[in-house]
Motif scaffolding. Sequence first.
Motif, short mmCIF file in Angstrom:
data_model
loop_
_atom_site.label_atom_id
_atom_site.label_comp_id
_atom_site.label_asym_id
_atom_site.label_seq_id
_atom_site.Cartn_x
_atom_site.Cartn_y
_atom_site.Cartn_z
N LEU A 1 25.78 4.84 122.65
CA LEU A 1 24.52 4.98 123.06
C LEU A 1 24.48 4.32 121.40
CD1 LEU A 1 21.94 5.93 125.54
CD2 LEU A 1 23.42 3.63 125.10
N SER A 2 24.55 5.46 120.32
CA SER A 2 24.81 5.36 119.34
C SER A 2 25.65 4.03 118.70
CB SER A 2 25.12 6.59 118.49
OG SER A 2 25.01 6.35 117.27
N GLY A 3 26.85 3.51 118.98
CA GLY A 3 27.12 3.12 118.63
C GLY A 3 26.56 1.32 119.25
N LEU A 4 26.11 1.50 120.01
CA LEU A 4 25.63 -0.04 120.60
C LEU A 4 24.08 0.16 120.10
CD1 LEU A 4 25.82 0.41 124.80
CD2 LEU A 4 26.83 -1.80 122.80
N SER A 5 23.67 1.10 119.45
CA SER A 5 21.95 0.67 118.58
C SER A 5 22.07 -0.44 117.30
CB SER A 5 21.98 2.01 117.88
OG SER A 5 22.62 2.82 117.48
N THR A 6 23.98 -0.32 116.94
CA THR A 6 24.30 -0.96 115.83
C THR A 6 24.40 -2.35 115.92
OG1 THR A 6 26.59 -0.78 116.23
CG2 THR A 6 25.61 1.22 114.56
N ARG A 7 24.27 -2.67 117.26
CA ARG A 7 24.38 -4.33 117.57
C ARG A 7 23.21 -4.82 118.58
NH1 ARG A 7 27.81 -7.38 116.56
NH2 ARG A 7 28.37 -8.38 118.97
N PHE A 8 22.61 -4.09 119.60
CA PHE A 8 20.70 -4.44 119.81
C PHE A 8 20.35 -4.40 118.79
CE2 PHE A 8 23.82 -3.35 123.30
CZ PHE A 8 24.60 -5.06 123.69
N SER A 9 19.08 -4.73 119.15
CA SER A 9 17.89 -4.85 117.69
C SER A 9 16.47 -3.93 118.52
CB SER A 9 17.27 -5.61 118.33
OG SER A 9 16.34 -6.33 119.00
N ILE B 1 23.38 6.36 109.52
CA ILE B 1 23.34 7.17 110.36
C ILE B 1 23.58 7.20 111.91
CG2 ILE B 1 21.05 8.43 111.65
CD1 ILE B 1 19.37 7.97 108.50
N ALA B 2 23.80 6.05 111.89
CA ALA B 2 23.70 5.53 113.23
C ALA B 2 25.98 5.80 113.62
CB ALA B 2 23.81 4.05 114.06
N ILE B 3 26.15 5.14 112.48
CA ILE B 3 27.66 5.75 112.69
C ILE B 3 27.47 6.58 112.46
CG2 ILE B 3 29.95 5.26 111.18
CD1 ILE B 3 28.84 2.60 110.87
N ALA B 4 26.98 7.72 111.61
CA ALA B 4 27.31 9.54 111.64
C ALA B 4 27.11 9.66 113.01
CB ALA B 4 26.08 9.73 110.45
N LEU B 5 25.78 9.42 114.16
CA LEU B 5 25.63 10.07 115.02
C LEU B 5 26.99 9.60 116.33
CD1 LEU B 5 22.01 9.13 115.64
CD2 LEU B 5 22.87 11.86 115.59
N ALA B 6 27.33 9.02 115.68
CA ALA B 6 28.44 8.16 116.82
C ALA B 6 29.66 8.45 117.35
CB ALA B 6 28.82 6.73 116.19
#
Length: 140
Positions: free
Chosen positions: A16-24, A54-59
């Motif tokens: 989901l953290s990886g998906l947060s980079t794609r979805f608004s 942060i999003a990539i680091a979380l993933a």
Amino acid sequence: MLQRIQSIWLLLAASLSGLSTRFSFFSGNRMNTSSNEKEWVEFTALESSFTSIIAIALAVAALVTIFMYKDRKRQLMVTLALLVVSGIQIALYYSASNGFTESKTDLTSLISFAIPVFFVLAAVGIYKDEQLVKNADRLR
């Protein structure tokens, strides 16, 4: 390793953290400085360099945490730290919405709100495993 439920929760949080980079997270009107016109923008984690880091680091950290199954105390501490960082990420999303003239939260923002929930579920699972091992050692 993958038989443990917290590994599933951590894997879901990483995906989901990886998906947060794609979805608004939110979308809205922002003033274009060059033409002084409003433009419609969908704000994802990639819009800001800090939120994307942060999003990539979380993933990545959630995936690494899965493989820390031999050291449950450290795995629990890292999971709780990731929980705090995911809360900071949500706060950064809301602070970024202040730069817009009008904005609305998108339905896909639920992805970002689900990440801390999965970290909490993983922490509960890790804690239960730690208690189970302590009780088994006490009975020996």
